[in-house]
Design a protein around this motif. Structure first.
Motif, mmCIF file in Angstrom:
data_model
loop_
_atom_site.group_PDB
_atom_site.id
_atom_site.type_symbol
_atom_site.label_atom_id
_atom_site.label_comp_id
_atom_site.label_asym_id
_atom_site.label_seq_id
_atom_site.Cartn_x
_atom_site.Cartn_y
_atom_site.Cartn_z
ATOM 1 N N ALA A 127 30.011 64.876 -21.242
ATOM 2 C CA ALA A 127 29.510 64.799 -19.877
ATOM 3 C C ALA A 127 28.036 64.410 -19.832
ATOM 4 C CB ALA A 127 29.724 66.134 -19.168
ATOM 5 N N SER A 128 27.285 64.797 -20.854
ATOM 6 C CA SER A 128 25.850 64.514 -20.860
ATOM 7 C C SER A 128 25.495 63.181 -21.493
ATOM 8 C CB SER A 128 25.104 65.641 -21.603
ATOM 9 O OG SER A 128 25.497 65.681 -22.970
ATOM 10 N N GLU A 129 26.437 62.594 -22.279
ATOM 11 C CA GLU A 129 26.069 61.375 -23.006
ATOM 12 C C GLU A 129 27.108 60.254 -22.918
ATOM 13 O OE1 GLU A 129 27.780 62.575 -27.437
ATOM 14 O OE2 GLU A 129 25.747 63.194 -26.880
ATOM 15 N N GLY A 130 28.248 60.523 -22.299
ATOM 16 C CA GLY A 130 29.349 59.550 -22.330
ATOM 17 C C GLY A 130 29.312 58.510 -21.243
ATOM 18 N N GLY A 131 28.400 58.651 -20.269
ATOM 19 C CA GLY A 131 28.327 57.699 -19.175
ATOM 20 C C GLY A 131 27.365 58.204 -18.119
ATOM 21 N N ASN A 132 27.311 57.475 -17.018
ATOM 22 C CA ASN A 132 26.433 57.876 -15.920
ATOM 23 C C ASN A 132 27.266 58.646 -14.899
ATOM 24 O OD1 ASN A 132 24.373 58.130 -14.087
ATOM 25 N ND2 ASN A 132 24.405 56.004 -13.425
ATOM 26 N N PHE A 133 27.338 59.982 -15.100
ATOM 27 C CA PHE A 133 28.213 60.823 -14.290
ATOM 28 C C PHE A 133 27.403 61.766 -13.398
ATOM 29 C CE2 PHE A 133 30.530 60.425 -18.425
ATOM 30 C CZ PHE A 133 31.549 59.606 -17.979
ATOM 31 N N GLU A 134 27.991 62.091 -12.254
ATOM 32 C CA GLU A 134 27.594 63.291 -11.530
ATOM 33 C C GLU A 134 28.605 64.353 -11.942
ATOM 34 O OE1 GLU A 134 26.471 64.773 -7.001
ATOM 35 O OE2 GLU A 134 27.366 62.792 -7.339
ATOM 36 N N VAL A 135 28.146 65.443 -12.503
ATOM 37 C CA VAL A 135 29.041 66.421 -13.117
ATOM 38 C C VAL A 135 29.297 67.580 -12.157
ATOM 39 C CG1 VAL A 135 29.423 67.936 -15.102
ATOM 40 C CG2 VAL A 135 28.176 65.775 -15.400
ATOM 41 N N GLY A 194 34.591 66.139 -13.906
ATOM 42 C CA GLY A 194 34.854 67.557 -14.091
ATOM 43 C C GLY A 194 35.521 67.790 -15.432
ATOM 44 N N ILE A 195 35.343 68.990 -16.010
ATOM 45 C CA ILE A 195 35.958 69.287 -17.305
ATOM 46 C C ILE A 195 36.573 70.685 -17.294
ATOM 47 C CG2 ILE A 195 34.490 67.731 -18.642
ATOM 48 C CD1 ILE A 195 32.754 70.058 -19.418
ATOM 49 N N PHE A 196 37.660 70.806 -18.060
ATOM 50 C CA PHE A 196 38.317 72.093 -18.226
ATOM 51 C C PHE A 196 39.031 72.090 -19.574
ATOM 52 C CE2 PHE A 196 41.602 69.415 -16.451
ATOM 53 C CZ PHE A 196 42.790 69.847 -17.042
ATOM 54 N N GLY A 197 39.463 73.281 -20.003
ATOM 55 C CA GLY A 197 40.165 73.331 -21.273
ATOM 56 C C GLY A 197 40.666 74.716 -21.606
ATOM 57 N N SER A 198 41.302 74.798 -22.762
ATOM 58 C CA SER A 198 41.871 76.069 -23.205
ATOM 59 C C SER A 198 41.702 76.201 -24.711
ATOM 60 C CB SER A 198 43.355 76.155 -22.827
ATOM 61 O OG SER A 198 44.098 75.167 -23.536
ATOM 62 N N LYS A 245 36.964 57.278 -8.106
ATOM 63 C CA LYS A 245 35.625 57.805 -8.403
ATOM 64 C C LYS A 245 35.654 59.123 -9.191
ATOM 65 C CE LYS A 245 31.158 58.473 -6.184
ATOM 66 N NZ LYS A 245 30.602 57.255 -6.785
ATOM 67 N N GLY A 246 36.631 59.968 -8.920
ATOM 68 C CA GLY A 246 36.693 61.277 -9.560
ATOM 69 C C GLY A 246 37.458 61.249 -10.869
#
Length: 400
Positions: free
Chosen positions: A359-367, A340-344, A305-306
């Motif tokens: 995160a807002s348009e790529g699928g049906n996510f709980e962010v 969840g998202i992260f980066g450098s 799920k995650g």
């Protein structure tokens, strides 16, 4: 042995071939375990061949067909699916048995003309609920459009309660002597089955769920797919597994997929994995997108799920191999996941911005609320941010 022929029941034969030579299925998906192409033959009062195999295996396939027919003519060729790994030998079969009647739906007929460039000849067009009488056995047809091609259909034989399911209930992997479900451990086949579904059928899960509702209503003793094993002992197991896939019912766990050039983003991924473990998440999978083919990452995402995606910044944008993963996830219409998202970045950002857009348009996510973006290598605040992200992810997963 080019073609494996096994009698499933009296006058019903499995005729399948193992392909261990092809490296990439559809020239995209790795096949380290190979793949099987399955065909079936009914020798009743009338004879019927149900689908063929890839043209590269034609010689052994035709030999097996002749042997099982035992000198009889072939009356019908049923085409459930026109993809070339199943329709590849149609021209050869038609040349050998020129009077054969081809059975398919309206879309099958037009696609045969498009793909094979042949005169169709004798053709019976079938619709939902139509029946083909072979004598003791009768095939009833059910259209399953866009699972995963527009002409896709299945057939149900009511006497022995057999479902000929085309690509539904299939999987990657050659059949190494084990043709039936009671001859092998399900777990041995499960990962390659899920990878097959998520990459080949996953985009059409909404349509697959509808088709599976029709299938679930049938009284089924045996399932004969065109890839993978024949289910003669516990067909409910594969039906339930596919219903779970189609509805994206997943397990508690997290897939971390990252792209890193010089190790900074990789370090963040490892810290996150540790923090998730400390939060009690026992199933954590970490993937370097430059090392692991996207098909395996998608398969694990389908299971758990995650999802946490991390990327370094490359030319003011997301890392190219991460971008390929994002494209694949978006194409397959993910649902029922926590993201969840992260980066450098070095001197100018961009990766996290694009991940946030995904995160807002790529699928049906709980962010997950916390996003961590590091300049250069991690600082103390970044470590605390990753801890917070892990705690939020674990909380959302356990709340389910």
């Amino acid at each position: 042995m080019n073609t494996v022929s096994v009698e499933i029941l009296k006058d019903l034969y499995y005729m399948g071939v193992n392909d261990r030579e092809t490296n990439l299925f559809e020239n995209m998906w790795p096949l380290p375990e190979g793949v099987a192409y399955n065909s079936y033959l009914i020798t009743d009062e009338k004879t019927a061949l149900l689908d063929t195999v890839k043209i590269t295996k034609v010689d052994g396939f035709i030999d097996s067909l002749k042997d099982n027919l035992g000198g009889r003519n072939l009356d019908y060729l049923v085409v459930h699916h026109m993809e070339p790994d199943h329709s590849g030998c149609i021209k050869t079969v038609r040349d050998l048995y020129p009077e054969v009647t081809i059975v398919g739906n309206k879309k099958t007929k037009s696609m045969m003309s498009d793909y094979l460039d042949i005169e169709i000849g004798n053709f019976v067009e079938v619709k939902d609920g139509d029946t083909l009488d072979l004598g003791n056995r009768k095939l009833t047809f059910v259209n399953t459009p866009m699972v995963h091609w527009p002409e896709s259909m299945v057939s149900y034989e009511s006497t022995d309660k057999i479902l000929f399911s085309q690509d539904i209930f299939g999987g990657f992997g050659a059949l190494n002597g084990t043709i039936f479900d009671d001859e092998m451990n399900f777990e041995f086949f499960q990962d390659e089955m899920r990878r097959y579904y998520s990459n080949i059928v996953g985009k059409y899960s909404k349509q697959a769920a509808k088709a599976l509702q029709k299938v679930k209503a049938l009284d089924i003793n045996i399932i004969c797919p065109v890839h993978g094993i024949v289910w003669r002992t516990n067909p409910d197991r594969i039906v339930d597994e596919y219903i779970k896939y189609a509805n994206q019912v997943n397990e508690e766990g997290v897939v971390i997929a990252y792209g890193s050039m010089y190790g900074n983003t990789e370090k963040m991924a490892d810290y996150l994995a540790r923090f998730l473990a400390e939060e009690g998440i026992k199933n954590v999978k970490v993937f370097d997108v430059s090392k692991t083919h996207v098909s395996y990452i998608l398969s694990e995402i389908w299971k758990y799920k995650g999802v946490i995606i991390g990327s370094c910044t490359y030319n003011n944008s997301v890392y190219p191999n991460v971008n390929q993963l994002l494209y694949t996830l978006k194409m397959n219409k993910l649902n029922n996941h926590v993201l969840g998202i992260f980066g450098s970045y070095g001197w100018s950002g961009g990766a996290v911005k694009e991940l946030s857009e995904f995160a807002s348009e790529g699928g049906n996510f709980e962010v997950v609320p916390t996003v961590v973006e590091t300049k250069g290598t991690m600082k103390e605040d970044d470590v605390e941010g990753l801890k917070k992200m892990a705690k939020e992810m674990a909380g959302l997963l356990k709340a389910e």
